[in-house]
Design an enzyme around this catalytic site. Structure first.
Site, PDB file in Angstrom:
ATOM      1  N   ASN A 190     -24.081  -8.514  10.289  1.00 54.68           N
ATOM      2  CA  ASN A 190     -23.455  -7.140   9.749  1.00 54.68           C
ATOM      3  C   ASN A 190     -22.328  -6.859  10.541  1.00 54.68           C
ATOM      4  O   ASN A 190     -22.248  -6.964  11.679  1.00 54.68           O
ATOM      5  CB  ASN A 190     -24.898  -6.316   9.834  1.00 54.68           C
ATOM      6  CG  ASN A 190     -24.546  -5.598  11.155  1.00 54.68           C
ATOM      7  OD1 ASN A 190     -24.196  -4.521  11.454  1.00 54.68           O
ATOM      8  ND2 ASN A 190     -25.541  -5.987  12.104  1.00 54.68           N
ATOM      9  N   ASN A 233     -19.439  -3.757  16.501  1.00 52.55           N
ATOM     10  CA  ASN A 233     -18.510  -3.481  15.487  1.00 52.55           C
ATOM     11  C   ASN A 233     -18.090  -2.294  15.468  1.00 52.55           C
ATOM     12  O   ASN A 233     -17.353  -1.651  14.629  1.00 52.55           O
ATOM     13  CB  ASN A 233     -19.687  -3.373  14.053  1.00 52.55           C
ATOM     14  CG  ASN A 233     -20.173  -4.707  13.786  1.00 52.55           C
ATOM     15  OD1 ASN A 233     -19.635  -5.765  13.838  1.00 52.55           O
ATOM     16  ND2 ASN A 233     -21.537  -4.774  13.766  1.00 52.55           N
ATOM     17  N   THR A 234     -18.130  -1.675  16.830  1.00 57.85           N
ATOM     18  CA  THR A 234     -17.103  -0.392  17.236  1.00 57.85           C
ATOM     19  C   THR A 234     -16.226  -1.086  18.313  1.00 57.85           C
ATOM     20  O   THR A 234     -16.524  -1.495  19.390  1.00 57.85           O
ATOM     21  CB  THR A 234     -17.937   0.623  17.744  1.00 57.85           C
ATOM     22  OG1 THR A 234     -18.887   1.118  16.708  1.00 57.85           O
ATOM     23  CG2 THR A 234     -17.058   1.757  18.134  1.00 57.85           C
ATOM     24  N   SER A 294     -23.261  -2.769  20.286  1.00 56.41           N
ATOM     25  CA  SER A 294     -23.189  -3.343  18.907  1.00 56.41           C
ATOM     26  C   SER A 294     -21.668  -3.843  19.033  1.00 56.41           C
ATOM     27  O   SER A 294     -20.564  -3.232  19.655  1.00 56.41           O
ATOM     28  CB  SER A 294     -23.110  -2.074  18.080  1.00 56.41           C
ATOM     29  OG  SER A 294     -24.326  -1.759  18.017  1.00 56.41           O
ATOM     30  N   LYS A 313     -29.505  -0.350  25.729  1.00 57.62           N
ATOM     31  CA  LYS A 313     -29.523  -1.334  24.969  1.00 57.62           C
ATOM     32  C   LYS A 313     -28.133  -2.343  25.408  1.00 57.62           C
ATOM     33  O   LYS A 313     -27.201  -2.018  25.031  1.00 57.62           O
ATOM     34  CB  LYS A 313     -29.583  -1.146  23.426  1.00 57.62           C
ATOM     35  CG  LYS A 313     -29.748  -2.310  22.406  1.00 57.62           C
ATOM     36  CD  LYS A 313     -30.142  -1.842  21.204  1.00 57.62           C
ATOM     37  CE  LYS A 313     -30.366  -3.041  20.094  1.00 57.62           C
ATOM     38  NZ  LYS A 313     -30.532  -2.541  18.884  1.00 57.62           N
ATOM     39  N   PHE A 366     -21.675   1.519  12.404  1.00 57.50           N
ATOM     40  CA  PHE A 366     -22.303   2.833  12.764  1.00 57.50           C
ATOM     41  C   PHE A 366     -21.773   3.795  11.703  1.00 57.50           C
ATOM     42  O   PHE A 366     -21.525   4.997  12.017  1.00 57.50           O
ATOM     43  CB  PHE A 366     -21.895   3.208  14.195  1.00 57.50           C
ATOM     44  CG  PHE A 366     -22.113   2.742  15.375  1.00 57.50           C
ATOM     45  CD1 PHE A 366     -23.238   1.771  15.116  1.00 57.50           C
ATOM     46  CD2 PHE A 366     -21.599   3.062  16.394  1.00 57.50           C
ATOM     47  CE1 PHE A 366     -23.521   1.084  16.491  1.00 57.50           C
ATOM     48  CE2 PHE A 366     -21.876   2.419  17.504  1.00 57.50           C
ATOM     49  CZ  PHE A 366     -22.972   1.447  17.584  1.00 57.50           C
ATOM     50  N   ASN A 374     -29.055  -6.666  21.457  1.00 58.97           N
ATOM     51  CA  ASN A 374     -28.466  -6.526  20.257  1.00 58.97           C
ATOM     52  C   ASN A 374     -28.253  -7.760  19.412  1.00 58.97           C
ATOM     53  O   ASN A 374     -28.535  -8.863  19.874  1.00 58.97           O
ATOM     54  CB  ASN A 374     -27.221  -5.694  20.426  1.00 58.97           C
ATOM     55  CG  ASN A 374     -27.083  -4.666  19.404  1.00 58.97           C
ATOM     56  OD1 ASN A 374     -27.011  -5.116  17.928  1.00 58.97           O
ATOM     57  ND2 ASN A 374     -26.862  -3.450  19.782  1.00 58.97           N
TER      58      ASN A 374
HETATM   59  C1  LIG Z   1     -27.964  -4.599   9.433  1.00 58.94           C
HETATM   60  C2  LIG Z   1     -28.273  -4.354  10.766  1.00 58.94           C
HETATM   61  C3  LIG Z   1     -27.652  -2.963  11.500  1.00 58.94           C
HETATM   62  C4  LIG Z   1     -27.966  -2.904  12.804  1.00 58.94           C
HETATM   63  N1  LIG Z   1     -27.748  -1.867  13.272  1.00 58.94           N
HETATM   64  C5  LIG Z   1     -27.531  -1.321  14.574  1.00 58.94           C
HETATM   65  C6  LIG Z   1     -27.395  -0.177  15.107  1.00 58.94           C
HETATM   66  O1  LIG Z   1     -27.038   0.673  14.593  1.00 58.94           O
HETATM   67  N2  LIG Z   1     -27.705   0.006  16.334  1.00 58.94           N
HETATM   68  C7  LIG Z   1     -28.316  -0.819  17.117  1.00 58.94           C
HETATM   69  O2  LIG Z   1     -28.527  -0.714  18.615  1.00 58.94           O
HETATM   70  N3  LIG Z   1     -28.603  -2.001  16.519  1.00 58.94           N
HETATM   71  C8  LIG Z   1     -28.449  -2.353  15.501  1.00 58.94           C
HETATM   72  N4  LIG Z   1     -28.838  -3.805  14.815  1.00 58.94           N
HETATM   73  C9  LIG Z   1     -29.530  -4.656  15.806  1.00 58.94           C
HETATM   74  C10 LIG Z   1     -30.820  -4.542  15.844  1.00 58.94           C
HETATM   75  O3  LIG Z   1     -31.392  -3.220  16.283  1.00 58.94           O
HETATM   76  C11 LIG Z   1     -31.482  -5.476  16.703  1.00 58.94           C
HETATM   77  O4  LIG Z   1     -31.014  -5.500  17.990  1.00 58.94           O
HETATM   78  C12 LIG Z   1     -30.919  -7.015  16.121  1.00 58.94           C
HETATM   79  O5  LIG Z   1     -30.894  -7.103  14.844  1.00 58.94           O
HETATM   80  C13 LIG Z   1     -31.845  -8.230  16.751  1.00 58.94           C
HETATM   81  O6  LIG Z   1     -33.062  -8.247  16.269  1.00 58.94           O
HETATM   82  P1  LIG Z   1     -33.577  -8.990  14.714  1.00 58.94           P
HETATM   83  O7  LIG Z   1     -33.139 -10.526  14.890  1.00 58.94           O
HETATM   84  O8  LIG Z   1     -35.166  -8.792  14.629  1.00 58.94           O
HETATM   85  O9  LIG Z   1     -32.828  -8.373  13.546  1.00 58.94           O
HETATM   86  C14 LIG Z   1     -28.523  -3.757  13.688  1.00 58.94           C
HETATM   87  C15 LIG Z   1     -28.861  -5.065  13.202  1.00 58.94           C
HETATM   88  C16 LIG Z   1     -28.896  -5.517  11.548  1.00 58.94           C
HETATM   89  C17 LIG Z   1     -29.352  -6.746  11.000  1.00 58.94           C
END
Ligand SMILES: Cc1cc2nc3c(=O)[nH]c(=O)nc-3n(C[C@H](O)[C@H](O)[C@H](O)COP(=O)(O)O)c2cc1C
Length: 351
Positions: free
Chosen positions: A117, A184-185, A182, A220, A121, A249
């Site tokens: 992704n 993406n910022t 993250s 985080k 934000f 993350n």
């Molecule tokens: C579509 C998507 C959007 C995400 N957006 C955020 C976010 O806005 N803030 C954040 O701290 N992590 C975000 N994450 C990261 C997740 O919170 C998590 O840390 C990461 O996906 C690893 O966990 P997973 O393998 O179970 O998905 C996002 C993940 C995905 C897949």
């Protein structure tokens, strides 16, 4: 099995973000249907005493929560909890509303059970989220609030921007998370450097400490930090008296679309970072493990390695709506099989 069929035959044919918005809308609707919500909650939420954990003064009915990024605007936490999660982390929420990156920005990697992704934000801002969080809840849901930097705010003004978000949201959060990880910022992850992180966390902590109930504060981090930098953040978190660290993350170490990769390929690095944090901090911090959690074995492994709480997101996409309820049920059995009274007794056993 049934969900797998629906996913492979139907859902994956639709745009990933469209499915996401539809799901959020359905869960927001569920959040507003008291009877159905309560029925589902009774059937699916963790109620087994063996699953209860306490961390930073908050009681969680089960250790598996939904990671940040799904409920970005705090629109449907009750609906999510009714499906069996032990807690919900909403956000990332920024002080100011922003549209995020242009679409497409969410990509399934079905073969790898992963997602990429670059949402950036997208959210309606702290004030709108606060309005939603103030609505009285009829379910006992633990809600963490994850805050980030508004994209147009320059790095030199990042502290004030996070503080603005924290002032609005900390009083409404069961715990607050400073997200500096993250991908993406632009420039966000630079804030993980201790020289920038120290003033940021100090300022946000002052806000969190000043709420009527003192809001627990976590940071985080990214899986792409070098090991020494993981250690440095851990030392800083202990020094500043933070309540915990969420690791991790998404990763940018992949060859696909630009963006952060989550799911199965993240599993081993996420576990490695958790082990490192545990070795460094012992039980002085609450560790929350996220990244590649797919089933009860993963959750158990993270708990034994020192995580008090575990989060998943991508595993839920591929595992289906009842994913968390299923894992909690299996986890309760696992706890008893090991002759333990509760999950809490297992935390850090192999660390
Ligand atoms: C579509 C998507 C959007 C995400 N957006 C955020 C976010 O806005 N803030 C954040 O701290 N992590 C975000 N994450 C990261 C997740 O919170 C998590 O840390 C990461 O996906 C690893 O966990 P997973 O393998 O179970 O998905 C996002 C993940 C995905 C897949």
């Amino acid at each position: 099995m049934m969900y797998r069929l629906v996913f492979m035959q139907v859902l994956r044919r639709f745009d990933a973000e469209a499915v996401h918005h539809l799901t959020v809308s359905a869960l927001a609707l569920l959040s507003r249907l008291p009877l159905l919500k309560r029925l589902l909650h009774r059937a699916l939420a963790p109620h087994d005493p063996a699953l209860r954990v306490s961390a930073f003064g908050v009681h969680f009915p089960g250790p598996l929560g939904l990671a940040a990024g799904f409920d970005k605007d705090a629109a449907c936490a009750e609906g999510i909890a009714a499906l069996g999660f032990g807690f919900v982390e909403v956000g990332t929420i920024t002080a100011h509303a922003q549209p995020g990156n242009p679409r497409p920005r969410l990509f399934r990697q079905v073969g790898e059970r992963a997602v990429i992704n670059r949402m950036g934000f997208n959210n309606a801002g702290a004030v709108a989220a606060a309005r939603r969080l103030r609505r009285t809840r009829s379910l006992p849901v633990v809600v963490g609030v994850n805050i980030g930097k508004t994209k147009v705010v320059p790095e030199s003004e990042a502290v004030a921007d996070y503080v603005a978000g924290a002032r609005t949201l900390a009083p409404l959060a069961d715990y607050l998370v400073v997200n500096v990880s993250s991908p993406n910022t632009p420039g966000l992850r630079n804030l993980q450097a201790v020289s920038l992180l120290r003033p940021l966390l100090t300022a946000v902590k002052e806000v969190a400490d000043g709420t009527p109930r003192r809001t627990p504060l976590l940071v985080k981090i990214a899986p792409d930090l070098a090991d020494e930098d993981v250690d440095a953040v851990a030392d800083l978190a202990v020094e500043l008296g933070l309540d915990g660290i969420i690791a991790t993350n998404t990763t940018i170490r992949h060859k696909g679309e630009t963006g952060g990769l989550s799911g199965r390929p993240l599993k081993s690095r996420s576990l490695e970072v958790l082990r490192r944090l545990r070795a460094k901090t012992g039980d002085r911090l609450t560790l929350v493990s996220a990244g590649g959690v797919e089933d009860v074995d993963d959750v158990w492994e993270r708990i034994l390695a020192g995580a008090t709480l575990v989060q998943g997101y991508t595993g839920w996409i591929y595992g289906g709506p009842l994913w968390a309820a299923r894992i909690h049920r299996q986890l309760a059995r696992r706890v008893r099989r090991h002759g333990l009274k509760s999950v809490a007794e297992a935390v850090g056993r192999t660390a």
